[in-house]
Design an enzyme around this catalytic site. Structure first.
Site, PDB file in Angstrom:
ATOM      1  N   HIS A 305       0.574  -1.212  -0.129  1.00 16.91           N
ATOM      2  CA  HIS A 305      -0.268  -0.107  -0.029  1.00 16.91           C
ATOM      3  C   HIS A 305       0.558   1.030  -0.133  1.00 16.91           C
ATOM      4  O   HIS A 305       1.978   1.361   0.926  1.00 16.91           O
ATOM      5  CB  HIS A 305      -1.004  -0.512   1.605  1.00 16.91           C
ATOM      6  CG  HIS A 305      -2.004   0.734   0.874  1.00 16.91           C
ATOM      7  ND1 HIS A 305      -2.102   2.694   1.474  1.00 16.91           N
ATOM      8  CD2 HIS A 305      -3.341   0.717   0.970  1.00 16.91           C
ATOM      9  CE1 HIS A 305      -3.527   2.829   1.991  1.00 16.91           C
ATOM     10  NE2 HIS A 305      -4.139   2.051   0.643  1.00 16.91           N
ATOM     11  N   ASP A 363      -8.012  -5.690  -0.780  1.00 11.56           N
ATOM     12  CA  ASP A 363      -8.506  -6.609  -1.244  1.00 11.56           C
ATOM     13  C   ASP A 363      -7.960  -7.471  -1.101  1.00 11.56           C
ATOM     14  O   ASP A 363      -8.139  -9.033  -2.076  1.00 11.56           O
ATOM     15  CB  ASP A 363      -7.693  -5.944  -2.694  1.00 11.56           C
ATOM     16  CG  ASP A 363      -8.565  -4.073  -2.858  1.00 11.56           C
ATOM     17  OD1 ASP A 363      -7.753  -3.607  -2.693  1.00 11.56           O
ATOM     18  OD2 ASP A 363      -9.270  -3.915  -3.076  1.00 11.56           O
TER      19      ASP A 363
HETATM   20  C1  SDX Z   1      -6.053  -0.051  -2.788  1.00 12.04           C
HETATM   21  O1  SDX Z   1      -4.447   4.570  -2.308  1.00 12.04           O
HETATM   22  C2  SDX Z   1      -5.763   4.218  -1.505  1.00 12.04           C
HETATM   23  O2  SDX Z   1      -5.855   4.220  -0.532  1.00 12.04           O
HETATM   24  C3  SDX Z   1      -6.187   2.850  -2.205  1.00 12.04           C
HETATM   25  C4  SDX Z   1      -6.282   2.176  -1.265  1.00 12.04           C
HETATM   26  C5  SDX Z   1      -7.664   2.463  -1.278  1.00 12.04           C
HETATM   27  O3  SDX Z   1      -8.720   2.401  -0.277  1.00 12.04           O
HETATM   28  O4  SDX Z   1      -8.447   3.361  -1.844  1.00 12.04           O
HETATM   29  O5  SDX Z   1      -6.525   1.906   0.208  1.00 12.04           O
HETATM   30  C6  SDX Z   1      -7.148   0.513  -2.208  1.00 12.04           C
HETATM   31  O6  SDX Z   1      -6.056   0.375  -4.061  1.00 12.04           O
HETATM   32  C7  SDX Z   1      -5.060  -0.665  -2.312  1.00 12.04           C
HETATM   33  C8  SDX Z   1      -3.951  -1.014  -2.756  1.00 12.04           C
HETATM   34  C9  SDX Z   1      -4.650  -2.503  -3.762  1.00 12.04           C
HETATM   35  N1  SDX Z   1      -3.187  -2.513  -4.825  1.00 12.04           N
HETATM   36  C10 SDX Z   1      -2.827  -4.213  -4.738  1.00 12.04           C
HETATM   37  O7  SDX Z   1      -3.270  -4.774  -3.978  1.00 12.04           O
HETATM   38  C11 SDX Z   1      -1.277  -4.412  -6.422  1.00 12.04           C
HETATM   39  C12 SDX Z   1      -0.364  -4.788  -5.669  1.00 12.04           C
HETATM   40  N2  SDX Z   1       0.050  -3.780  -4.963  1.00 12.04           N
HETATM   41  C13 SDX Z   1       0.933  -2.802  -5.547  1.00 12.04           C
HETATM   42  O8  SDX Z   1       0.529  -2.612  -6.801  1.00 12.04           O
HETATM   43  C14 SDX Z   1       1.361  -1.616  -4.868  1.00 12.04           C
HETATM   44  O9  SDX Z   1       1.818  -2.548  -3.707  1.00 12.04           O
HETATM   45  C15 SDX Z   1       0.231  -0.350  -4.736  1.00 12.04           C
HETATM   46  C16 SDX Z   1       0.148  -0.363  -6.097  1.00 12.04           C
HETATM   47  C17 SDX Z   1      -0.750  -1.009  -3.656  1.00 12.04           C
HETATM   48  C18 SDX Z   1       1.059   0.569  -3.992  1.00 12.04           C
HETATM   49  O10 SDX Z   1       2.212   1.363  -4.972  1.00 12.04           O
HETATM   50  P1  SDX Z   1       3.347   1.811  -4.297  1.00 12.04           P
HETATM   51  O11 SDX Z   1       3.253   2.593  -3.445  1.00 12.04           O
HETATM   52  O12 SDX Z   1       4.245   2.669  -5.883  1.00 12.04           O
HETATM   53  O13 SDX Z   1       5.302   1.808  -3.702  1.00 12.04           O
HETATM   54  P2  SDX Z   1       5.506   0.620  -5.130  1.00 12.04           P
HETATM   55  O14 SDX Z   1       5.188  -0.519  -6.499  1.00 12.04           O
HETATM   56  O15 SDX Z   1       6.770   1.990  -5.434  1.00 12.04           O
HETATM   57  O16 SDX Z   1       6.016  -0.784  -4.245  1.00 12.04           O
HETATM   58  C19 SDX Z   1       7.113  -0.464  -3.738  1.00 12.04           C
HETATM   59  C20 SDX Z   1       8.084  -1.599  -3.470  1.00 12.04           C
HETATM   60  C21 SDX Z   1       8.733  -1.695  -4.722  1.00 12.04           C
HETATM   61  O17 SDX Z   1      10.199  -2.163  -4.938  1.00 12.04           O
HETATM   62  P3  SDX Z   1      11.251  -1.711  -5.543  1.00 12.04           P
HETATM   63  O18 SDX Z   1      11.190  -0.609  -6.369  1.00 12.04           O
HETATM   64  O19 SDX Z   1      10.797  -0.056  -4.065  1.00 12.04           O
HETATM   65  O20 SDX Z   1      12.237  -2.781  -4.975  1.00 12.04           O
HETATM   66  O21 SDX Z   1       7.356  -2.384  -3.249  1.00 12.04           O
HETATM   67  C22 SDX Z   1       7.158  -3.711  -3.654  1.00 12.04           C
HETATM   68  C23 SDX Z   1       7.481  -3.081  -5.498  1.00 12.04           C
HETATM   69  O22 SDX Z   1       8.035  -3.621  -6.408  1.00 12.04           O
HETATM   70  N3  SDX Z   1       6.577  -4.113  -4.332  1.00 12.04           N
HETATM   71  C24 SDX Z   1       5.015  -5.111  -4.331  1.00 12.04           C
HETATM   72  C25 SDX Z   1       4.162  -5.179  -4.042  1.00 12.04           C
HETATM   73  N4  SDX Z   1       3.691  -3.994  -3.915  1.00 12.04           N
HETATM   74  C26 SDX Z   1       5.115  -3.359  -4.074  1.00 12.04           C
HETATM   75  N5  SDX Z   1       6.311  -6.814  -4.381  1.00 12.04           N
HETATM   76  C27 SDX Z   1       5.716  -7.967  -4.617  1.00 12.04           C
HETATM   77  N6  SDX Z   1       4.013  -7.535  -4.442  1.00 12.04           N
HETATM   78  C28 SDX Z   1       3.571  -6.945  -4.420  1.00 12.04           C
HETATM   79  N7  SDX Z   1       2.284  -6.119  -4.467  1.00 12.04           N
END
Ligand code: SDX
Length: 428
Positions: A305, A363
């Site tokens: 998140h 989720d």
């Molecule tokens: C919702 O914003 C809100 O409040 C949203 C929400 C709401 O109520 O409105 O809470 C609802 O959207 C919840 C999130 C649902 N999405 C997912 O579950 C999709 C999987 N999660 C990711 O795509 C990600 O964690 C996000 C999109 C939720 C957050 O993305 P960020 O903040 O841009 O973080 P990032 O993608 O830069 O990740 C940080 C690091 C990365 O590694 P590095 O580049 O630092 O090496 O963590 C890793 C990412 O690769 N990472 C994951 C991961 N999520 C982040 N690695 C594996 N699996 C994952 N799920």
């Protein structure tokens, strides 16, 4: 006002005002930065940028805290109902018994949609994704309700807000019924909001339908969990659309479109599909390895998140609700739940997830619950949109009523070609 912040640029010191909120991080007001320095700030994902002032929802990502108008989500989910939460988000206070009765009465009596909307639906293919239908039908509401789209009129803003909250379950149920080729079911005024929605989804004209009170209570709680979440992507979309003066129905349609993305509200559908792809507990290590592999685009859907760097408080309540629903339905061993629980256990002990502070989000468990209730995967994000509509409306209303509100218009870091002269085609 707090002590100003000083910025040194090219040996020149610039003072920027610092504003403190009631709780949470203060902000550095950079409104005059460009005028003083000729430079913009740069923050593409808005990781450190506040887009507005708001008094609606507060999240402490490090502590895993979520407050709606100051009330902890755990208490609202435990003791309240969804329409009470809608009142709270819209007006800022919990309603008295009389206020609640009046609000419920007014919402209930706006649940029908214009009869012509039935014909609007007929234009879709039956296999259209329900979220595509929702984007279109929510936007189409502005074609039916011209008498409530003058956003400068507080009365019309309130009418549009009530209509949006009241009609979104009806449109969601219609999207589901249309996708399975069953007739639409009209709302029934002697049912509460969520029971009415369940009946519109699962009743058929051929027989009476009795709503299961345990499932209705569980879904009502799920709606509370999804109602608002400060300036997430879809809420920011609604605010930006609203800042141009677009009508509320068009703004909410924009929010629905943004929520659909798998990184946002579409994650509940993607998370369930991921659990189905994993299939059995023994295949989890393979997927954990893929999630950690920088060269593999695979991510654990339902994990991570932008704000929560601790357990999403909603996910905890969601997990408890999942067990409640499965017990009520007599589902003793759901293989998907086994995979989800084991995947969570492994991930929470894995160095990669610990170091990156990746926890289950709202989720992760919702799909298992909604599937058990009888909803197809394609309807999961529709249910998220149904619940989030009140948050979008409350945030839109707050923005419109903010006297300092202006059209949102970000700037950029330009990396394209400097000026160059046109070359005729025979010279290229
Ligand atoms: C919702 O914003 C809100 O409040 C949203 C929400 C709401 O109520 O409105 O809470 C609802 O959207 C919840 C999130 C649902 N999405 C997912 O579950 C999709 C999987 N999660 C990711 O795509 C990600 O964690 C996000 C999109 C939720 C957050 O993305 P960020 O903040 O841009 O973080 P990032 O993608 O830069 O990740 C940080 C690091 C990365 O590694 P590095 O580049 O630092 O090496 O963590 C890793 C990412 O690769 N990472 C994951 C991961 N999520 C982040 N690695 C594996 N699996 C994952 N799920």
């Amino acid at each position: 006002m707090s002590e100003p912040a000083s910025l040194i640029i090219a040996n020149k010191s610039v003072e920027l005002p610092v504003k403190a909120g009631s709780i949470g991080p203060s902000v550095i007001d950079i409104a005059k930065l460009y005028g003083q320095t000729g430079m913009f700030t740069y923050d593409p994902g808005f990781t450190s940028t506040a887009s507005c002032e708001s008094a609606i929802t507060y999240i402490d990502g490090d502590e895993g805290v979520l407050l709606y108008r100051g009330f902890p989500i755990e208490q609202l989910a435990e003791h309240g109902d969804f329409l009470e939460t809608c009142y709270l988000l819209l007006f800022g206070e919990l309603p008295t018994a009389a206020q609640k009765a009046d609000f419920d009465y007014r919402i209930t009596r706006h649940t029908m949609v214009h009869e012509q909307m039935m014909r609007f639906f007929q234009g879709f293919r039956r296999d259209a994704h329900p979220m595509a239908v929702m984007v279109a039908s929510v936007g189409a509401l502005s074609a039916f309700y011209h008498d409530s789209i003058d956003i400068s009129d507080p009365q019309q803003r309130m009418v549009a807000s009530m209509r949006m909250i009241a009609k979104i379950p009806t449109l969601a149920a219609m999207a589901y019924k249309y996708s399975i080729g069953q007739p639409f079911i009209y709302p029934q005024n002697d049912l509460d909001y969520t029971a009415n929605f369940l009946r519109m989804c699962f009743a058929v004209p051929c027989e009476d339908y009795k709503v299961n009170p345990v499932l209705s209570r569980a879904l009502d709680r799920i709606f509370i969990l999804h109602a608002d979440h400060e300036q997430n992507a879809s809420t920011s979309t609604v605010r930006l659309a609203g800042s141009s003066g677009a009508n509320p129905f068009a703004c909410i349609a924009a929010g629905v479109a943004c929520l659909w993305g798998p990184a946002h509200g579409g994650a509940n559908e993607a998370a369930l599909k991921m659990l189905q792809e994993i299939g059995t507990v023994d295949r989890i290590p393979h997927f954990i390895a893929r999630a950690k592999d920088k060269n593999d685009p695979f991510r654990l859907m339902g994990f991570g998140h932008r704000v929560y760097k601790n357990y999403d408080p909603r996910a905890k309540i969601m997990q408890k609700t999942t067990h409640e629903v499965l017990n009520e339905l007599g589902i003793k061993d759901d293989p998907l739940l086994d995979v989800a629980i084991e995947l969570e256990r492994i991930a929470l002990h894995d160095e990669y997830f610990i170091e990156k502070k990746l926890y289950p989000n709202i989720d992760f468990y919702s799909g298992i619950t909604l599937k058990a209730m009888g909803f197809p995967t394609s309807m999961f994000t529709v249910l998220f949109a149904l619940a989030r509509t009140v948050g979008w409306i409350a945030q839109w209303k707050e923005m419109i009523e903010d006297p300092s509100q202006r059209i949102g218009r970000p700037r950029q870091l330009y990396t394209g070609s400097p000026r160059r002269e046109y070359v005729s085609v025979n010279q290229r």
